[in-house]
Design a protein around this motif. Structure first.
Motif, short mmCIF file in Angstrom:
data_model
loop_
_atom_site.label_atom_id
_atom_site.label_comp_id
_atom_site.label_asym_id
_atom_site.label_seq_id
_atom_site.Cartn_x
_atom_site.Cartn_y
_atom_site.Cartn_z
N PRO A 118 0.90 -1.14 -0.26
CA PRO A 118 0.40 -0.24 -0.06
C PRO A 118 1.00 1.37 -0.04
CG PRO A 118 -1.55 -1.21 1.27
CD PRO A 118 0.25 -2.65 1.24
N HIS A 133 -6.76 -0.73 -0.78
CA HIS A 133 -6.28 -1.09 0.30
C HIS A 133 -6.84 -0.75 1.64
CE1 HIS A 133 -3.12 -2.53 -2.08
NE2 HIS A 133 -2.82 -1.42 -2.72
N GLU A 168 -4.99 1.32 5.66
CA GLU A 168 -3.71 1.63 4.52
C GLU A 168 -4.02 2.92 4.07
OE1 GLU A 168 -1.74 -0.65 5.12
OE2 GLU A 168 -2.28 -2.46 6.27
N LYS A 191 -2.44 4.80 7.09
CA LYS A 191 -0.70 4.64 6.99
C LYS A 191 0.28 4.94 6.38
CE LYS A 191 -1.11 0.54 8.36
NZ LYS A 191 -0.73 -0.58 9.09
N ASP A 248 5.17 3.15 8.60
CA ASP A 248 4.62 2.25 8.35
C ASP A 248 5.17 1.96 6.93
OD1 ASP A 248 2.45 2.05 9.59
OD2 ASP A 248 1.95 3.70 9.92
#
Length: 406
Positions: free
Chosen positions: A247, A304, A308, A311, A328
Motif C-alpha cells: 500500500p 487497500h 492503509e 498509514k 509504516d
C-alpha cells in the motif's frame, strides 16, 4: 440514472474511439448492457487497468448493466496484440488461479448481485465446447484474411512470425460478443485503443449474422506527458495486489506523478467532481502537492482501504517532510545483513536491478544510507548503520526503504 454519462466520460478524457456517433444518445438516454473482456494472463491487475475500471464504474453507476468477461477460453489462445512474439501458452489450472485473484479485485470497483448488479461470465464455458470444423464452416466466411492482415494487431507481427493459433484470436473474441448479444442482449464492448480491431470484429459479426446493431467504445491510454504508458515504477509494474506492491509503494507511485498529469489523473481515476478537481489543481507549485496527496490517498483507499491509505500518507509525510512516524514506511527484516555489501542488499530489496546499476547511481550521488551519500561500492552493513534500530536506504529523492535486523 444519469442522463449524460457519455458527456461526462468525454469531459473527463476517457473516450478515444466510438464505432457509431449514435452511441452518445444511447448511453445518455437509455439503459444498455455492455461488457469488458479480460484475459487471465496474470493473477493481479495493475495500475494500467485502473482507468478502464473507473470508466466502467461510471457507466454502471449511470444505470447500465455490466458484464465482466473472464477470458478463460481466449487466454488459451494467445492474443498477438502489441507483442513481437507469441505470448506464453498457459495451462487451464494457471488461468483459473489467475481468474480467482482478479475477481477479488473487481469486487472493489463494482456492485455485484441484484437486478442491476454486474455479472461475471467465463468464455471457457462456451468456447471450449465449440466444434472446430463447425465453427470454421459457420463463422469462417465472415472473416477476411486480407482485412485481418491489414489490421495493426497482425500487420506488426508479420516480420516476426505469426502463428495459426494466434490468428484464431480475433474470430474467437468476435464470437464472444455474438454470444453475449444472443444470451444477454449485450450491445457494447469496451476496451483499450489497442483492442479496436478486435472490438470491431465483434460489431461486424453481429451485424452480418444477426442483422443486429452493436457498438464498440475504447478508452484513451493512461500516459505521462511524453507518451509513456503509466503503471510502472522503478521496481516494475504497480500491482493492485498488496502482496506484490505494498500500500505504501502504491501510494507513493501516485504521490510522485509529474505535475502536468495531476489534473488528468484526478479526472480519470477518482469520482471527485470536475469543480472539485479544478479547485484542487487551480494553483501550481507547492500547492499542487496537496492535490497529489488527495490523488494518492483516494486511489490507495479504494484498493487497500482507509486504514492503509492513512498509514501510507503518514509514512510518506514522515519521509519527505519530517511529519508523522516512520513505522509504516516500507520495511524489510534482514537478520543476516551485517557483513553483507549494501549493493547486494539493494538488489535483494529490488531497489536496484543489478550491482552495475548501483555503481552508476553512486557516481551520480543517487544512493543514500541514513541521510549520508552511499559512494563506496564495497561498503558493507555494520552494526553502527542500525543505531536507530533500522537503517534507512534512499534511492534518488523519492524511493525509501527501512531495513531492520529483528
Amino acid at each position: 440514472m444519469s442522463q449524460k454519462v457519455y458527456d461526462m466520460l468525454e469531459a473527463r478524457g476517457y473516450i478515444a474511439q466510438v464505432s457509431h456517433e449514435e452511441l452518445r444518445d444511447k448511453l445518455n438516454n437509455e439503459k444498455i448492457t455492455f461488457y469488458l473482456g479480460i484475459d487471465m494472463t496474470g493473477d493481479s491487475l495493475t495500475a494500467g487497468h485502473f482507468q478502464t475500471l473507473m470508466a466502467l464504474k461510471h457507466l454502471q453507476e449511470a444505470g447500465h448493466k455490466l458484464i465482466l468477461l473472464i477470458g478463460g477460453g481466449t487466454t488459451l489462445v494467445p492474443d498477438p496484440t502489441g507483442k513481437n512474439e507469441m505470448r506464453q501458452i498457459m495451462s487451464p489450472e494457471t488461468i483459473q488461479k489467475n481468474a480467482e485473484g482478479i475477481m477479488k479485485q473487481m469486487e472493489k470497483f463494482f456492485q455485484f448481485g441484484g437486478e442491476d448488479g454486474a455479472i461475471m461470465v467465463n468464455n471457457a464455458d462456451w468456447l471450449t465446447k465449440l466444434n472446430y470444423i463447425d465453427f470454421l464452416r459457420t463463422y469462417g466466411p465472415y472473416f477476411s484474411i486480407n482485412r485481418m492482415l491489414n489490421m495493426e494487431t497482425y500487420a506488426t507481427r508479420l516480420d516476426h512470425g505469426l502463428t495459426l493459433l494466434e490468428f484464431n484470436y480475433l474470430p474467437m473474441q468476435s464470437y464472444d460478443f455474438l454470444h453475449l448479444y444472443r444470451e444477454y442482449n449485450c450491445v457494447m464492448q469496451c476496451g483499450g485503443t489497442d483492442q479496436w480491431s478486435n472490438l470491431l470484429g465483434g460489431v461486424d459479426l453481429i451485424r452480418r449474422i444477426e442483422n443486429g446493431q452493436a457498438y464498440a467504445l475504447t478508452f484513451n491510454l493512461l500516459t505521462t506527458a511524453d507518451g509513456t504508458k503509466m503503471g510502472k515504477s522503478v521496481a516494475g509494474a504497480v500491482w493492485l495486489d498488496g502482496e506484490r506492491t505494498s500500500p505504501y509503494e502504491f501510494y507513493q507511485y501516485w504521490r510522485n506523478v509529474e505535475d502536468v498529469s495531476v489534473e488528468m489523473l484526478l479526472k480519470r481515476l477518482t469520482t471527485k467532481s470536475l469543480d472539485e478537481i479544478a479547485e484542487l489543481t487551480r494553483e501550481g507549485g507547492q500547492a499542487l502537492n496537496h492535490a497529489k496527496e488527495v490523488l494518492a490517498w483516494e486511489l490507495t483507499q479504494m484498493i487497500h482501504g482507509v486504514e492503509e491509505a492513512d498509514k501510507a500518507k503518514a509514512a510518506s509525510r514522515a519521509l519527505f517532510s519530517g511529519q508523522g512516524a516512520l513505522d509504516d514506511a516500507p520495511t524489510s527484516r534482514m537478520p543476516d545483513a551485517i557483513g553483507r555489501e549494501w549493493l547486494d542488499i539493494l538488489v535483494e530489496l529490488g531497489l536496484i536491478q543489478t550491482k552495475s546499476e548501483g555503481r552508476r547511481l553512486m557516481k551520480q550521488n543517487g544512493l543514500s544510507l541514513n541521510d549520508a551519500k552511499l559512494t563506496d561500492p564495497y561498503a558493507v552493513a555494520a552494526e553502527a548503520d542500525f543505531r536507530q534500530g533500522y537503517a534507512l536506504l534512499r534511492k534518488g529523492k523519492k524511493v525509501y526503504h527501512k531495513v531492520t535486523l529483528l
